[in-house]
Design a protein around this motif. Structure first.
Motif: not given
Length: 173
Positions: A142-155
């Motif tokens: 979950l943490a890995n998917k969440a980090r990838k989501f943040v990097e793709a969408n919330l920078t």
């Protein structure tokens, strides 16, 4: 586990108070050594009074990252409130798994059991926390998917691009 947020903000202090009163007893019944850190500036006397052998109230800290780095997970048990939910973005950017209420994660575009676990009542919230504590591989996933989501969408760059797109649509209208 950790909660990060300004403790002089009513929805945060209310969420923490409810969490300690309703969820912590369920957690401690199964994991008596569990520790909860409440990290945030200006805790009111009723928040300071929550401190115990299992609960630390830090008050203001210069940097929340060390608390997120050592936590097994972060909780966001908000039942009211608004804002940008930066606490979730910070945790996810640091590979810290998150268990949140639906309102706590509102507006971020996150999906239950993909980037975080969502629960709105005390027992399901406790069960979600225990599920991640009992299954570190699931928590890491979950943490890995969440980090990838943040990097793709919330920078900042991505958010600025989205804002420019909104401005272009408005100017064309």
């Amino acid at each position: 586990i950790v909660f990060v947020g300004s403790m002089d903000y009513g929805p945060n202090s209310g969420a923490v108070t409810r969490f300690v009163g309703r969820v912590m007893p369920l957690l401690l019944a199964r994991r008596p050594s569990l520790h909860f850190s409440i990290v945030g500036r200006n805790p009111a006397p009723e928040i300071l009074a929550l401190a115990s052998p299992n609960i630390t109230v830090t008050g203001d800290v210069p940097d929340v990252r060390p608390y997120l780095a050592k936590a097994s997970l972060m909780v966001v048990p908000l039942l009211i409130g608004g804002g940008t939910r930066l606490k979730i973005v910070e945790a996810m950017g640091m590979d810290c798994p998150v268990v949140s209420s639906t309102i706590g994660a509102e507006g971020l575009g996150l999906t239950h059991d993909q980037e975080l676990l969502l629960a709105d009542d005390s027992e399901p919230f406790a069960e979600a926390i225990l599920a991640l504590l009992d299954d570190p591989e699931r928590a890491d996933m979950l943490a890995n998917k969440a980090r990838k989501f943040v990097e793709a969408n919330l920078t900042w760059k991505r958010l600025a691009q989205n804002l420019v797109g909104v401005w272009r649509k408005v100017s064309q209208a």
